[in-house]
Design a protein around this motif. Structure first.
Motif, mmCIF file in Angstrom:
data_model
loop_
_atom_site.group_PDB
_atom_site.id
_atom_site.type_symbol
_atom_site.label_atom_id
_atom_site.label_comp_id
_atom_site.label_asym_id
_atom_site.label_seq_id
_atom_site.Cartn_x
_atom_site.Cartn_y
_atom_site.Cartn_z
ATOM 1 N N VAL A 49 1.092 -1.235 -0.609
ATOM 2 C CA VAL A 49 -0.331 0.067 0.037
ATOM 3 C C VAL A 49 1.034 1.352 0.028
ATOM 4 N N TYR A 50 2.451 1.231 0.388
ATOM 5 C CA TYR A 50 2.259 2.335 1.069
ATOM 6 C C TYR A 50 3.775 2.665 -0.545
ATOM 7 N N SER A 51 3.954 1.831 -0.858
ATOM 8 C CA SER A 51 4.427 1.681 -2.487
ATOM 9 C C SER A 51 3.270 2.373 -3.534
ATOM 10 N N MET A 52 2.603 1.885 -3.572
ATOM 11 C CA MET A 52 1.491 2.719 -4.528
ATOM 12 C C MET A 52 1.594 3.895 -3.864
ATOM 13 N N LYS A 53 0.647 4.155 -2.365
ATOM 14 C CA LYS A 53 0.943 5.596 -2.219
ATOM 15 C C LYS A 53 2.561 6.662 -2.235
ATOM 16 N N TYR A 54 3.679 5.714 -2.280
ATOM 17 C CA TYR A 54 5.037 6.819 -2.906
ATOM 18 C C TYR A 54 4.663 6.943 -4.320
ATOM 19 N N LEU A 55 4.299 6.051 -5.207
ATOM 20 C CA LEU A 55 3.899 6.318 -6.770
ATOM 21 C C LEU A 55 2.957 7.161 -7.380
ATOM 22 N N ARG A 56 1.663 7.967 -6.038
ATOM 23 C CA ARG A 56 1.032 8.724 -6.378
ATOM 24 C C ARG A 56 0.807 9.644 -6.206
ATOM 25 N N GLY A 57 2.378 10.324 -5.147
ATOM 26 C CA GLY A 57 2.690 11.358 -4.690
ATOM 27 C C GLY A 57 4.714 11.306 -4.180
ATOM 28 N N PHE A 58 5.469 10.218 -5.157
ATOM 29 C CA PHE A 58 6.488 10.784 -5.035
ATOM 30 C C PHE A 58 6.684 11.140 -3.932
ATOM 31 N N ASN A 59 6.034 10.940 -2.198
ATOM 32 C CA ASN A 59 7.037 11.303 -1.367
ATOM 33 C C ASN A 59 7.844 10.422 -0.497
ATOM 34 N N LEU A 60 9.081 10.971 -0.013
ATOM 35 C CA LEU A 60 9.911 9.705 -0.293
ATOM 36 C C LEU A 60 9.750 9.088 1.383
ATOM 37 N N ARG A 61 9.125 9.750 2.395
ATOM 38 C CA ARG A 61 8.678 8.973 3.102
ATOM 39 C C ARG A 61 7.778 7.574 2.837
ATOM 40 N N ASN A 62 7.274 7.552 2.291
ATOM 41 C CA ASN A 62 6.375 6.349 2.467
ATOM 42 C C ASN A 62 7.140 5.718 1.213
ATOM 43 N N ASP A 63 8.357 5.563 0.783
ATOM 44 C CA ASP A 63 8.662 4.740 0.570
ATOM 45 C C ASP A 63 10.168 4.216 1.451
ATOM 46 N N ILE A 64 9.829 5.284 2.798
ATOM 47 C CA ILE A 64 10.846 4.264 3.619
ATOM 48 C C ILE A 64 9.958 3.027 4.773
ATOM 49 N N ILE A 65 8.671 4.182 4.481
ATOM 50 C CA ILE A 65 7.756 2.895 5.044
ATOM 51 C C ILE A 65 7.247 1.222 4.552
#
Lengths: 234, 72
Positions: free
Chosen positions: A59-75
């Motif tokens: 879920v967080y990988s998809m969230k990262y791809l939506r907004g490119f927020n590095l925080r989601n990538d770390i999670i």
């Protein structure tokens, strides 16, 4: 403080309950498995926990791809790491359990155990997740690393289902729950074998172990956020 | 955080105290801990490891919280 940390205390209480009830309760006496059915509260919970942690990571990988927020990538990365750790624990405990139920008591040859589709499938799934970390390590550019590994993580999650759930059910397996296991190994039939009292321990155990995994991931995420503070502008 | 730890300790003590009530008198306690199966010993050891691990996790958690505050 307690308001924010109640789930950590809950996980401790659930696991105390799991250990006490899991060791002391009366269990249905199945052939071959006998008392080792108590592993349900430990070995099986590792895999349940792994699945839930991988879902969160996905879920967080998809969230990262939506907004490119590095925080989601770390999670996403840290949840995948703890999920893989749970998977390795599940694999190791499964190996010990299989040694005493499949090889010793069912006199399966080592060859037939090594051909076991569930074991091969789980190994493939874990190796695919292992590759996720190799991939992450091979980039210098942070944004490229986050983007490509997020896409890879989605692929890894998609591969999880055929390799550990679908294929072992299609080809038959020694593992409980597979169609071929009715003759050899007793399956964990939810109506027959897993009686109501066992379920009363099993579901709390799943929640307890999963919460421990979430806590470990939470600690790892916070460490990584402190490390990468200069990179993340909130 | 200290509040949490003290509450946690209280919970653990209250859980253990119910155990003591259950094992009234030396004889029945002997039966539980020194009985033929000795499964209660395994339970006690597993609980010790579990609680020890959780205390360690809480301490690491507190350390990270402190680091987070320093960084701000």
């Amino acid at each position: 403080m307690v308001k924010k940390n109640w789930w950590k205390i809950l996980s401790l209480l659930l696991l105390i309950y799991t250990v006490v009830a899991g060791f002391l309760m009366k269990v249905p006496d199945l052939p071959i498995i006998h008392q080792s059915i108590r592993n349900l509260f430990f070995h099986v919970c590792m895999w349940f926990g792994m699945m839930i942690l991988f879902i969160i990571s996905f879920v967080y990988s998809m969230k990262y791809l939506r907004g490119f927020n590095l925080r989601n990538d770390i999670i996403a990365q840290q949840f995948a790491a703890v999920g893989t750790f749970f998977g390795i624990l599940g694999y190791t405990t499964g190996a010990i359990w299989a040694n005493y139920t499949w090889i010793t008591d069912q006199s399966q040859s080592l060859g037939s155990v090594l051909k076991e589709p569930k074991l091969i499938g789980a190994a493939i799934a874990l190796l695919i997740y292992g590759e996720y970390f190799v991939l992450r390590g091979s980039f210098n550019d942070i944004d490229k690393k986050a983007r490509i590994s997020a896409v890879y993580n989605i692929f890894a999650f998609a591969m999880l289902f055929p390799s550990i759930w679908i294929i072992p059910r299609l080809v038959g397996s020694l593992h409980p729950g597979a169609p071929g296991s009715d003759t050899g190994n007793p399956a964990l039939n939810a109506q027959k074998d897993l009686d109501a009292t066992m379920r009363m321990v099993f579901y709390p155990a799943v929640i307890g172990w999963t919460l421990v995994g979430v806590w470990l991931a939470n600690l790892r995420i916070r460490i990584q956020l402190i490390k990468d503070k200069s990179l993340i502008n909130e | 955080m200290n509040k949490i730890l003290s509450r946690l300790l209280l919970i653990v003590v209250s859980l253990l105290s119910s155990n003591l009530l259950f094992a009234q008198g030396a004889d029945s306690f002997d039966e539980t801990m020194r009985g033929s199966g000795k499964i209660y010993v395994v339970v006690a050891i597993c609980l010790t490891i579990l609680i020890g691990l959780f205390i360690y996790l809480f301490l690491v958690d507190r350390k990270i919280s402190r680091l987070e505050k320093e960084g701000k």
